[in-house]
Enzyme design. Structure first.
Site, PDB file in Angstrom:
ATOM      1  N   ASN A  55      -8.552  -5.113   0.652  1.00 56.17           N
ATOM      2  CA  ASN A  55      -7.553  -4.899   1.709  1.00 56.17           C
ATOM      3  C   ASN A  55      -7.988  -3.814   2.688  1.00 56.17           C
ATOM      4  O   ASN A  55      -7.708  -3.901   3.881  1.00 56.17           O
ATOM      5  CB  ASN A  55      -6.197  -4.580   1.081  1.00 56.17           C
ATOM      6  CG  ASN A  55      -5.582  -5.816   0.464  1.00 56.17           C
ATOM      7  OD1 ASN A  55      -5.059  -6.666   1.180  1.00 56.17           O
ATOM      8  ND2 ASN A  55      -5.686  -5.942  -0.855  1.00 56.17           N
ATOM      9  N   MET A  64      -3.452   3.168  -7.011  1.00 57.43           N
ATOM     10  CA  MET A  64      -2.708   3.029  -8.263  1.00 57.43           C
ATOM     11  C   MET A  64      -2.340   4.403  -8.822  1.00 57.43           C
ATOM     12  O   MET A  64      -2.743   4.799  -9.916  1.00 57.43           O
ATOM     13  CB  MET A  64      -3.535   2.214  -9.265  1.00 57.43           C
ATOM     14  CG  MET A  64      -3.935   0.839  -8.743  1.00 57.43           C
ATOM     15  SD  MET A  64      -2.578  -0.158  -8.078  1.00 57.43           S
ATOM     16  CE  MET A  64      -2.030  -0.926  -9.583  1.00 57.43           C
ATOM     17  N   HIS A  91       2.033  -4.320  -1.903  1.00 61.88           N
ATOM     18  CA  HIS A  91       2.308  -4.691  -3.298  1.00 61.88           C
ATOM     19  C   HIS A  91       2.213  -6.211  -3.441  1.00 61.88           C
ATOM     20  O   HIS A  91       2.768  -6.942  -2.607  1.00 61.88           O
ATOM     21  CB  HIS A  91       3.696  -4.196  -3.725  1.00 61.88           C
ATOM     22  CG  HIS A  91       3.994  -4.472  -5.161  1.00 61.88           C
ATOM     23  ND1 HIS A  91       3.221  -3.978  -6.183  1.00 61.88           N
ATOM     24  CD2 HIS A  91       4.955  -5.242  -5.756  1.00 61.88           C
ATOM     25  CE1 HIS A  91       3.700  -4.397  -7.344  1.00 61.88           C
ATOM     26  NE2 HIS A  91       4.749  -5.160  -7.112  1.00 61.88           N
ATOM     27  N   ASP A 116       6.724   0.948  -5.782  1.00 60.13           N
ATOM     28  CA  ASP A 116       6.733  -0.381  -5.161  1.00 60.13           C
ATOM     29  C   ASP A 116       8.117  -0.778  -4.649  1.00 60.13           C
ATOM     30  O   ASP A 116       8.555  -1.935  -4.793  1.00 60.13           O
ATOM     31  CB  ASP A 116       6.183  -1.433  -6.144  1.00 60.13           C
ATOM     32  CG  ASP A 116       4.718  -1.156  -6.480  1.00 60.13           C
ATOM     33  OD1 ASP A 116       3.978  -0.730  -5.591  1.00 60.13           O
ATOM     34  OD2 ASP A 116       4.335  -1.334  -7.644  1.00 60.13           O
ATOM     35  N   GLU A 160      -2.415 -11.294   1.303  1.00 55.68           N
ATOM     36  CA  GLU A 160      -2.305  -9.844   1.513  1.00 55.68           C
ATOM     37  C   GLU A 160      -3.160  -9.381   2.691  1.00 55.68           C
ATOM     38  O   GLU A 160      -2.735  -8.519   3.470  1.00 55.68           O
ATOM     39  CB  GLU A 160      -2.769  -9.090   0.263  1.00 55.68           C
ATOM     40  CG  GLU A 160      -1.787  -9.099  -0.875  1.00 55.68           C
ATOM     41  CD  GLU A 160      -2.256  -8.208  -2.014  1.00 55.68           C
ATOM     42  OE1 GLU A 160      -1.434  -7.436  -2.514  1.00 55.68           O
ATOM     43  OE2 GLU A 160      -3.439  -8.282  -2.397  1.00 55.68           O
TER      44      GLU A 160
HETATM   45  C1  GAR Z   1      -3.845  -5.516  -4.213  1.00 54.53           C
HETATM   46  O1  GAR Z   1      -3.497  -6.756  -4.752  1.00 54.53           O
HETATM   47  C2  GAR Z   1      -2.612  -4.645  -4.023  1.00 54.53           C
HETATM   48  O2  GAR Z   1      -1.488  -5.372  -3.634  1.00 54.53           O
HETATM   49  C3  GAR Z   1      -2.450  -4.073  -5.404  1.00 54.53           C
HETATM   50  O3  GAR Z   1      -3.763  -3.718  -5.771  1.00 54.53           O
HETATM   51  C4  GAR Z   1      -4.662  -4.698  -5.231  1.00 54.53           C
HETATM   52  C5  GAR Z   1      -5.830  -3.986  -4.586  1.00 54.53           C
HETATM   53  O4  GAR Z   1      -6.841  -4.904  -4.227  1.00 54.53           O
HETATM   54  N1  GAR Z   1      -1.536  -2.944  -5.402  1.00 54.53           N
HETATM   55  C6  GAR Z   1      -0.612  -2.752  -6.366  1.00 54.53           C
HETATM   56  O5  GAR Z   1      -0.543  -3.453  -7.359  1.00 54.53           O
HETATM   57  C7  GAR Z   1       0.344  -1.615  -6.124  1.00 54.53           C
HETATM   58  N2  GAR Z   1       1.384  -1.632  -7.108  1.00 54.53           N
HETATM   59  P1  GAR Z   1      -8.061  -4.401  -3.301  1.00 54.53           P
HETATM   60  O6  GAR Z   1      -8.623  -3.124  -3.947  1.00 54.53           O
HETATM   61  O7  GAR Z   1      -9.068  -5.523  -3.348  1.00 54.53           O
HETATM   62  O8  GAR Z   1      -7.529  -4.154  -1.918  1.00 54.53           O
END
Ligand code: GAR
Length: 200
Positions: free
Chosen positions: A17, A97, A116, A156, A185
């Site tokens: 992201n 996280m 999220h 969240d 996302e």
């Molecule tokens: C994403 O799916 C985001 O929504 C989630 O971590 C992932 C990160 O992916 N966040 C949570 O779960 C927050 N509670 P990335 O490192 O490839 O961007």
């Protein structure tokens, strides 16, 4: 000359992201400068993505605080001090996280947004996609989604900026669903950042 918005992005993992934001900046879909990427995990691949894009990085782990018997609030306050000189217009939690308390959030009112991988009010916390997948198998839901919201101390949760529904298909593996949510996302986060930066 118009001053560009400044983005600080917090990550803990792969940073796909973050990459979506960096790409959107590169092609002027987001008119802003990423000024800092912070990770609380040293091995987070997102740090490499940031370095490849020439964005300054900081590794800021909670572990030393825990080992010294210091509180999460102490960590959060120091994290705010680390970020403050970058004068962010917007702080984006993109797979970050670690739950941020008021000790952090009070320094950046209405300027911290979180991504999220579930719809508002559903599957807060970790492993949200897996928990949605399991709820589907039990017949409790027939779709899931993702959202971007303003960050409050509750995990969240907070005022929603953008959300997208994501279908779950009968033959989906967990990996299939994860892939579909991540695709959603990447687009949703860019849209949400554009929306927030465009609002007065
Ligand atoms: C994403 O799916 C985001 O929504 C989630 O971590 C992932 C990160 O992916 N966040 C949570 O779960 C927050 N509670 P990335 O490192 O490839 O961007």
């Amino acid at each position: 000359m118009v001053e560009l918005h400044r983005l600080v992005i917090l990550i803990s993992g792969s940073g796909s992201n973050l990459q979506a934001i960096l790409d959107a900046v590169e092609c002027d879909r987001i008119l802003a400068v990423p000024t800092l990427v912070v990770s609380n995990r040293k091995e987070a691949y997102g740090l490499v993505r940031a370095e490849n894009a020439g964005v300054p990085t900081a590794y800021f782990p909670f572990k030393p605080y825990r080992e010294a018997g210091q509180t999460r609030e102490a960590y959060d306050a120091d994290l705010a001090e680390l970020i403050r000189p970058y004068q962010p217009t917007l702080i984006i939690l993109a797979g970050w996280m670690h739950i941020l308390s008021a000790a952090f959030l009070q320094h950046f009112p209405n300027r911290v947004i979180n991504l999220h991988p579930a719809l508002p009010g559903q599957f807060a916390g970790t492993h949200a996609i897996q928990r949605a997948y399991e709820a589907y198998q039990r017949g409790e839901i027939d779709h899931t989604g993702c959202m971007v919201h303003y960050t409050i101390p509750e995990v969240d949760a907070g005022p929603v900026i953008a959300q997208a529904e994501v279908p779950i298909l009968p033959n989906d593996s967990l990996a299939d669903l994860e892939e579909r949510i991540h695709q959603a996302e990447h687009e949703l986060l860019v849209t949400a950042v554009q929306t927030v930066l465009a609002s007065p």
